[in-house]
Design an enzyme around this catalytic site. Structure first.
Site, mmCIF file in Angstrom:
data_model
loop_
_atom_site.group_PDB
_atom_site.id
_atom_site.type_symbol
_atom_site.label_atom_id
_atom_site.label_comp_id
_atom_site.label_asym_id
_atom_site.label_seq_id
_atom_site.Cartn_x
_atom_site.Cartn_y
_atom_site.Cartn_z
ATOM 1 N N ASP A 114 0.749 -1.233 0.203
ATOM 2 C CA ASP A 114 0.078 -0.065 -0.083
ATOM 3 C C ASP A 114 0.790 1.277 0.010
ATOM 4 O O ASP A 114 0.180 2.420 0.189
ATOM 5 C CB ASP A 114 -1.039 -0.028 1.284
ATOM 6 C CG ASP A 114 -2.122 -0.759 1.210
ATOM 7 O OD1 ASP A 114 -2.885 -0.972 0.143
ATOM 8 O OD2 ASP A 114 -2.300 -1.811 2.132
ATOM 9 N N ASP A 173 -7.033 -3.999 -5.722
ATOM 10 C CA ASP A 173 -6.577 -2.723 -5.335
ATOM 11 C C ASP A 173 -4.912 -2.545 -5.590
ATOM 12 O O ASP A 173 -4.611 -1.159 -5.779
ATOM 13 C CB ASP A 173 -6.470 -2.616 -3.796
ATOM 14 C CG ASP A 173 -7.771 -3.327 -3.283
ATOM 15 O OD1 ASP A 173 -8.117 -4.548 -3.656
ATOM 16 O OD2 ASP A 173 -8.478 -2.995 -2.247
ATOM 17 N N THR A 233 -12.415 -13.746 -3.204
ATOM 18 C CA THR A 233 -12.705 -12.464 -2.525
ATOM 19 C C THR A 233 -12.290 -12.181 -1.166
ATOM 20 O O THR A 233 -12.239 -13.350 -0.441
ATOM 21 C CB THR A 233 -14.105 -11.844 -2.690
ATOM 22 O OG1 THR A 233 -14.306 -10.366 -2.474
ATOM 23 C CG2 THR A 233 -15.284 -12.838 -1.736
ATOM 24 N N ARG A 245 -15.899 -1.566 -5.087
ATOM 25 C CA ARG A 245 -14.840 -0.565 -4.953
ATOM 26 C C ARG A 245 -13.597 -1.338 -5.742
ATOM 27 O O ARG A 245 -12.868 -0.679 -6.275
ATOM 28 C CB ARG A 245 -14.431 -0.452 -3.516
ATOM 29 C CG ARG A 245 -13.354 0.675 -3.676
ATOM 30 C CD ARG A 245 -13.207 1.561 -2.013
ATOM 31 N NE ARG A 245 -12.719 0.435 -1.075
ATOM 32 C CZ ARG A 245 -13.840 -0.026 -0.097
ATOM 33 N NH1 ARG A 245 -14.714 0.407 -0.311
ATOM 34 N NH2 ARG A 245 -13.035 -0.983 0.804
#
Length: 394
Positions: A114, A173, A233, A245
């Site tokens: 991240d 993401d 998931t 999202r």
């Protein structure tokens, strides 16, 4: 079904007063008003942040703040920089600079994927607006840290560490964190970062998507062979569902990859994802999605304002790379999303909502975490969408 429930369902699907009527003031005025509001509202938010922490949400009447290693730690500073850019408010800039100091140690963090969220949304916007060399140095060091998670056999950046659930998980993401890598390579840094980004994007293109352009959330790999173990998931309704999202991350990610590479494959993918989202029968008329396109209980399922804000921002950029009716479609959809988010349906009143701008986001519904609450990244992408609209369409 009771008559009252039927009426409520129809209102949700039509985007009407189940969440409030959408007020349509001229977009230029709306954007100006929203940034002024954001400056005032974030002064409220700032009072709720303990020293050394970063804001995340506001639940049960109480502010929730996390350690700087939480993946969202860069969004507060990033939002402040967007607000400062539009308002030139010196106190907002001062708060943005202070927030950067708090998260600066993250530049050497290698515990997950991240770093792009944490350090590019924050220091990237800071450098863009100030040109300070020390900010660029932090971004470069952060890219180096993120690159340590690249797995050549898998041809991806590993998202989370190995656990009892996953061997080498890669989540959709992660497309968002490639922006920092691309930028560093294109601005005097090591070319390997962009090379890694392209390889990662190509692997995700191969393994994360279904024929209809919807994305799985997690693909778990065998780290020794690079083979796919399973597609699953973590935050979506089911392994086979389209977590909203996640579709936004995919849309934004491939639009961004096209920006940096001009590879038509990425543009085609971004368009395909956009059409999947906008043509989905479960997308409400106000275009703020339910937390999953296949969530149980639609049209009574919870919304995710963060997904709507993210999609709006991505669609505005995608519109820059398209023309004709397609460009008009993407712009119009983003406009609807912005008007919806700025309405009383999703938008907080001054001094309320813990200082956050938007209401009704959903973090991780299956984990019973952050359901129907404000979220810092919803604010960030909303502000980004407003700024992008002003830059490109006014």
């Amino acid at each position: 079904m009771k008559k009252t429930n039927l009426i409520a369902a129809l209102l949700v699907l039509t985007g009407l007063s189940a969440f409030g009527q959408i007020e349509k003031k001229p977009m230029a005025q709306l954007i100006n008003d929203e940034f002024k509001f954001a400056a005032d509202q974030y002064r409220v938010l700032a009072k709720n942040i303990p020293v050394g922490k970063t804001p995340q949400t506001f639940e049960n009447g109480k502010p929730v703040n996390y350690d700087i290693k939480w993946w969202c730690s860069g969004f507060y500073s990033g939002s402040l920089w967007y607000i400062y850019e539009q308002t030139k408010d010196a106190s907002i800039k001062q708060e943005a600079e202070a927030a950067l100091k708090v998260i600066e140690p993250n530049q050497t963090y290698t515990g997950n994927h991240d770093l792009g969220f944490m350090m590019y949304c924050s220091f990237g916007n800071a450098y863009r607006l100030t040109g300070k060399a020390e900010y660029k140095a932090v971004i470069e060091r952060s890219a180096e840290s993120l690159a340590t998670r690249y797995r050549p056999v898998v041809k991806s950046i590993q998202s989370w560490n190995k656990s009892k659930l996953w061997e080498c998980p890669v989540i959709i993401d992660n497309m968002m964190n490639l922006e920092m890598m691309n930028w560093v390579s294109d601005n005097g840094g090591d070319k390997k970062f962009k090379e890694i980004s392209v390889i990662h994007a190509n692997t995700a293109l191969k393994n994360h998507f279904r024929p209809d352009f919807s994305s799985f959330h997690v693909v778990d790999y065998n780290p020794q062979t690079g083979e796919v173990i399973r597609k699953a998931t973590w935050q979506g309704a089911a392994n086979c569902s389209a977590w909203s999202r996640g579709q936004g991350w995919a849309l934004y990610g491939y639009t961004m990859m096209y920006r940096f590479t001009k590879d038509q494959t990425y543009l085609k993918q971004a368009k395909g994802i956009a059409h999947f989202i906008l043509n989905h029968p479960n997308l409400p008329a106000d275009k703020i999605p339910f937390w999953d396109f296949d969530a149980q209980g639609i049209p009574f399922a919870k919304r995710d304002a963060s997904a709507g804000a993210l999609m709006a921002s991505a669609l505005l950029e995608l519109g820059q790379y398209t023309s004709g009716s397609e460009k008009a479609e993407f712009k119009s959809a983003a406009e609807t999303m912005i008007y919806s988010l700025s309405s009383s349906a999703y938008h907080a009143k001054l001094g309320e909502n813990g200082g956050f701008l938007l209401m009704h986001s959903t973090g991780a519904y299956p984990l019973n975490s952050e359901i129907d609450v404000p979220l810092i990244y919803a604010d960030y992408y909303y502000l980004e969408a407003l700024a992008r609209y002003k830059k490109w369409y006014l």
